[in-house]
Design an enzyme around this catalytic site. Sequence first.
Site, PDB file in Angstrom:
ATOM      1  N   ASP A  21       0.826  -1.358  -0.189  1.00 51.64           N
ATOM      2  CA  ASP A  21       0.050  -0.352   0.114  1.00 51.64           C
ATOM      3  C   ASP A  21       0.702   1.574   0.319  1.00 51.64           C
ATOM      4  O   ASP A  21       1.864   1.258   0.725  1.00 51.64           O
ATOM      5  CB  ASP A  21      -0.933   0.396   1.298  1.00 51.64           C
ATOM      6  CG  ASP A  21      -1.786   0.584   0.729  1.00 51.64           C
ATOM      7  OD1 ASP A  21      -2.515   1.369   0.159  1.00 51.64           O
ATOM      8  OD2 ASP A  21      -3.109   1.004   2.621  1.00 51.64           O
ATOM      9  N   ASN A  69     -10.901  -2.351  -5.644  1.00 51.71           N
ATOM     10  CA  ASN A  69      -9.887  -1.795  -6.005  1.00 51.71           C
ATOM     11  C   ASN A  69     -11.000  -1.394  -7.717  1.00 51.71           C
ATOM     12  O   ASN A  69     -10.665  -0.716  -8.348  1.00 51.71           O
ATOM     13  CB  ASN A  69      -8.737  -2.037  -6.742  1.00 51.71           C
ATOM     14  CG  ASN A  69      -8.081  -1.834  -5.417  1.00 51.71           C
ATOM     15  OD1 ASN A  69      -6.866  -3.281  -5.030  1.00 51.71           O
ATOM     16  ND2 ASN A  69      -8.279  -0.854  -4.688  1.00 51.71           N
TER      17      ASN A  69
END
Length: 245
Positions: A21, A69
């Site tokens: 991330d 996502n």
Amino acid sequence: MGLLEKIDKNKLPLHIAIIMDGNGRWAKKRGFLRIFGHENGVKAVRESCEACAELGVKYLTLYAFSTENWNRPQDEINALMTLLVKTIKAETETLIKNNIRLKTIGDFEKLPKNCQNELNKLIKITENNTRTTLILALSYSSKWDIVNSVKKIAQLVKDGILEVEQINDETLSKELTTGPFPHPELLIRTSGEYRLSNFLLWELAYSEFYFTDTLWPDFNKNELYKAIINYQNRERRFGKTSEQL
Ligand code: IPE
Ligand code: IPE
Ligand code: MG
């Protein structure tokens, strides 16, 4: 003494999972578009794979694209899928050189056809590699995987292959896309976020968690060594007392 020498080779985690991330923030800090961060995250992927292969960590799962996502702007999704195909092609040599086998978890059919084809090619080429298994979580979310597993079990019951009384922990584990792999002992998340974001909810039930503020493109072998050393200094009790261990 360097970080690598501090690692106890006899106490390595069998399986490390990473939530990669912070790519977007890494790029933004430098005044670039988010995709520049993703492009720069590829090096950290390569370093993590190589470090695991060199150390002898048998499984590495990387959270590369979540079910959620798909809700990102379409141009970012397109850029990520293009980058995925480009990276698979470019990293084929790295996987072969390091004796790494490629696998995926998640809703494979949801990926664009050209991604599926490139992934399948590399999975086939590397299927007999034995040093480390690299598992890419693509279009993956743990809730999706669990629901999917439950559906498969329901079908087995409906078809008379399985009795309801026979369903246990193992039955559910087996039907998950993570079914063929052991559960991770160590979970790493970069970028200073403290959440699972729908990653391996079932499989991480007794894993050790390691969080770092490092943004994914800055992650490297030394960062991985730090996480492993930290893990090796923990006491895993599995419900027992210290004295019982
Ligand atoms: C992780 O970086 C990569 C993917 C989720 C594909 P992000 O894109 O989430 O970067 P941040 O969290 O916005 O900085
Ligand atoms: C988790 O990161 C998914 C991946 C690393 C692929 P996100 O950046 O998408 O997670 P949230 O939305 O911040 O929880
Ligand atoms: Mg993020």
